[in-house]
Design an enzyme around this catalytic site. Structure first.
Site, PDB file in Angstrom:
ATOM      1  N   TYR A  96       0.850  -1.191   0.000  1.00 50.91           N
ATOM      2  CA  TYR A  96       0.000   0.000   0.000  1.00 50.91           C
ATOM      3  C   TYR A  96       0.886   1.241   0.000  1.00 50.91           C
ATOM      4  O   TYR A  96       1.747   1.394   0.872  1.00 50.91           O
ATOM      5  CB  TYR A  96      -0.921   0.024   1.221  1.00 50.91           C
ATOM      6  N   GLN A 124     -10.956   0.281   1.168  1.00 49.01           N
ATOM      7  CA  GLN A 124     -11.422  -0.589   0.096  1.00 49.01           C
ATOM      8  C   GLN A 124     -10.260  -1.303  -0.597  1.00 49.01           C
ATOM      9  O   GLN A 124     -10.388  -2.455  -1.032  1.00 49.01           O
ATOM     10  CB  GLN A 124     -12.273   0.185  -0.919  1.00 49.01           C
ATOM     11  N   SER A 141       3.104   9.792  12.444  1.00 53.30           N
ATOM     12  CA  SER A 141       4.562   9.807  12.551  1.00 53.30           C
ATOM     13  C   SER A 141       5.001  10.505  13.837  1.00 53.30           C
ATOM     14  O   SER A 141       4.289  11.365  14.375  1.00 53.30           O
ATOM     15  CB  SER A 141       5.169  10.513  11.340  1.00 53.30           C
ATOM     16  N   GLN A 194       9.087  16.080  11.096  1.00 49.94           N
ATOM     17  CA  GLN A 194       8.028  15.136  11.425  1.00 49.94           C
ATOM     18  C   GLN A 194       6.678  15.824  11.524  1.00 49.94           C
ATOM     19  O   GLN A 194       5.660  15.285  11.105  1.00 49.94           O
ATOM     20  CB  GLN A 194       8.340  14.430  12.749  1.00 49.94           C
ATOM     21  N   HIS A 211       4.342  16.089   8.492  1.00 50.34           N
ATOM     22  CA  HIS A 211       3.683  14.898   7.962  1.00 50.34           C
ATOM     23  C   HIS A 211       2.170  14.959   8.140  1.00 50.34           C
ATOM     24  O   HIS A 211       1.406  14.618   7.236  1.00 50.34           O
ATOM     25  CB  HIS A 211       4.177  13.646   8.702  1.00 50.34           C
ATOM     26  N   GLU A 215       8.887   6.093  17.198  1.00 51.24           N
ATOM     27  CA  GLU A 215       9.170   5.614  15.845  1.00 51.24           C
ATOM     28  C   GLU A 215      10.602   5.982  15.448  1.00 51.24           C
ATOM     29  O   GLU A 215      11.381   5.139  14.993  1.00 51.24           O
ATOM     30  CB  GLU A 215       8.160   6.240  14.879  1.00 51.24           C
ATOM     31  N   HIS A 216      10.931   7.261  15.588  1.00 49.42           N
ATOM     32  CA  HIS A 216      12.278   7.759  15.288  1.00 49.42           C
ATOM     33  C   HIS A 216      12.901   8.319  16.564  1.00 49.42           C
ATOM     34  O   HIS A 216      12.233   9.049  17.303  1.00 49.42           O
ATOM     35  CB  HIS A 216      12.243   8.892  14.257  1.00 49.42           C
ATOM     36  N   ASP A 274      14.584   8.464   6.183  1.00 46.37           N
ATOM     37  CA  ASP A 274      13.359   8.441   5.385  1.00 46.37           C
ATOM     38  C   ASP A 274      13.636   8.110   3.928  1.00 46.37           C
ATOM     39  O   ASP A 274      12.851   7.411   3.279  1.00 46.37           O
ATOM     40  CB  ASP A 274      12.667   9.804   5.451  1.00 46.37           C
ATOM     41  N   GLU A 323      -0.806 -35.226  29.386  1.00 46.67           N
ATOM     42  CA  GLU A 323      -1.710 -34.238  28.787  1.00 46.67           C
ATOM     43  C   GLU A 323      -3.063 -34.853  28.440  1.00 46.67           C
ATOM     44  O   GLU A 323      -3.947 -34.166  27.930  1.00 46.67           O
ATOM     45  CB  GLU A 323      -1.074 -33.632  27.535  1.00 46.67           C
ATOM     46  N   HIS A 354      -1.950 -39.559  20.870  1.00 48.81           N
ATOM     47  CA  HIS A 354      -0.572 -39.127  20.631  1.00 48.81           C
ATOM     48  C   HIS A 354       0.395 -40.216  21.107  1.00 48.81           C
ATOM     49  O   HIS A 354       1.350 -40.573  20.398  1.00 48.81           O
ATOM     50  CB  HIS A 354      -0.279 -37.821  21.376  1.00 48.81           C
TER      51      HIS A 354
END
Length: 432
Positions: free
Chosen positions: A125, A186, A232, A254, A257, A322-323, A356, A410, A415
């Site tokens: 994506y 979608q 971000s 940042q 963004h 994140e950073h 980046d 068990e 088994h």
């Protein structure tokens, strides 16, 4: 920018109280409706939803191969050169992440091992919206290429004036196998379930808006996903030896963004914090995306004044950003202090945009504190591991009593029986 100070507990309490409690109930409900619509109605739903949300009436989703082949003719040569240089760096970094299978024959008659195989299909994506991100094309596709994924499907939202030529050029350079002009929840639903036009994939990766993030969460389990990406964020840990102009510029990189982006400075010097805040105000009016950046700084920009460098890192690890930029003297000395961060930038000249676009490590990173348990996107995200076992009869005989005991404890007698039955004839021979 909001200033926060005090002892560690007081600072952390203020940070936690400032966390958004938005339940996103309405958005979640909308996303579920979209997913069910696409699942039930396929392409018909996609055409309708694309016109509704993107304002574009399509007759076909797939981008013609000729358009991809000619994409490089519609962008500047310098841009192509920059993408190619970034590609070299991304490939060289991610090649080092490749994993091999193994075979273990330490015990006589026993062979154990692991296969590492690529996923068959990956869905990439690539966002549209307020900014286009050709860099995300490279960062998502190239690790999949290294992993050996044979079919890489890219989706990106259509624009009223057509697809962004820089996105298409990046797709060509990165090596996308197919590109479809579809976006939002979608697109995620189409990749998860498949439609008449768009193939079902094994995994969906790549950042997007809240609709994309919630849709990925909704389809997880039907397909795999990389992570749930939020807005971000950057945390800069700096002291008075740092350059306030540099730090301010990095915080704003940042903030531009998204209005929800978080830009946080943690410092041991209140005077330095004031200098950075002043620089932020000076630089904001120079930004074309000033409105977005100013909303981010106003609502989520923070200067945290810590009592010591050690406490600064304790707070940073609690945020799990994140950073993370470390702009202290001898920054390498502090790398061992880092427990929770998506990507770390060391020193005044390792500015976050270097990661980046260009250095090579992936920029698809965990956000919203999920660096406590998520990792950056990499080659391993496009692979699966399969174990294998082989025992000779003599090797199994040495272990069978222990296996039977565990199975019986068990309560799984079938088994135990599956092991015992292989030696019944031997027992009969011994008793005859």
């Amino acid at each position: 920018m909001r200033f926060i100070s005090g002892d560690k507990e007081a600072i952390l309490e203020q940070l936690h109280s400032a966390t958004s409690a938005d339940t996103q109930v309405e958005t979640e409900a909308s996303v579920k409706v979209i997913i069910e619509d696409v699942k039930a109605n396929g392409d018909a739903a996609l055409f309708r939803l694309t016109e509704q949300f993107d304002g574009v009436r399509l007759t076909d989703f797939r981008v013609a191969q000729s358009l991809l082949d000619n994409a490089l003719d519609h962008v500047e040569a310098d841009f192509i050169k920059a993408l190619e240089q970034a590609k070299v760096n991304i490939l060289s970094y991610h090649q080092k992440q490749k994993q091999s299978g193994f075979v273990d024959t330490e015990k006589h008659g026993v062979m154990r091992g692991q296969l590492v195989r690529p996923l068959e299909t990956a869905g990439i994506y690539v966002p549209g919206g307020t900014a286009a991100y050709p860099s995300s094309v490279l960062m998502n596709i190239l690790p999949a290429k290294i992993a050996g994924v044979p079919r890489i499907i890219m989706v990106t939202p259509p624009g009223k004036d057509g697809l962004n030529p820089y996105i298409l050029a990046a797709a060509k350079i990165a090596g996308a196998d197919e590109v479809y002009q579809i976006g939002g929840a979608q697109a995620v639903a189409a990749l998860a379930f498949g439609t008449e036009s768009i193939p079902k994939v094994d995994k969906i990766v790549g950042p997007g808006n809240i609709f994309v993030a919630l849709a990925k969460r909704e389809v997880f389990g039907i397909v795999d996903i990389d992570m749930i990406a939020g807005p971000s964020e950057v945390v800069v840990v700096a002291d008075a030896t740092a350059n306030p102009r540099f730090v301010a510029a990095d915080l704003l990189s940042q903030a531009e963004h998204d209005t929800l982006a978080r830009a946080i400075l943690i410092t041991t010097s209140e005077a330095f914090g004031q200098a950075v805040a002043s620089e932020v105000e000076k630089q904001l009016p120079t930004l074309p995306r000033e409105e977005i950046a100013r909303a981010s700084i106003t609502n989520f920009g923070q200067v945290i004044v810590a009592e010591s460098v050690e406490i600064a890192f304790d707070i940073m690890n609690e945020i799990a950003p994140e950073h993370l930029e470390i702009q202290l003297e001898n920054p390498m000395d502090y790398l061992s202090y880092v427990k929770n961060a998506g990507s770390v930038f060391l020193g005044a000249y390792a500015s976050e945009p270097l990661g980046d676009y260009f250095a090579g490590p992936n920029h698809v990173l965990p956000t919203s504190g999920t660096a406590r348990f998520f990792s950056p996107l990499g080659v391993a995200d496009f692979c699966k591991r399969t174990s294998f076992i082989s025992y000779t009869k003599d090797a199994l005989a040495k272990e069978k009593d222990a296996i039977v005991l565990l199975a019986e404890k068990e309560g799984l007698t079938a088994h135990a029986r599956a092991i015992e039955i292989r030696f019944e004839e031997d027992d009969e021979d011994e008793n005859s």
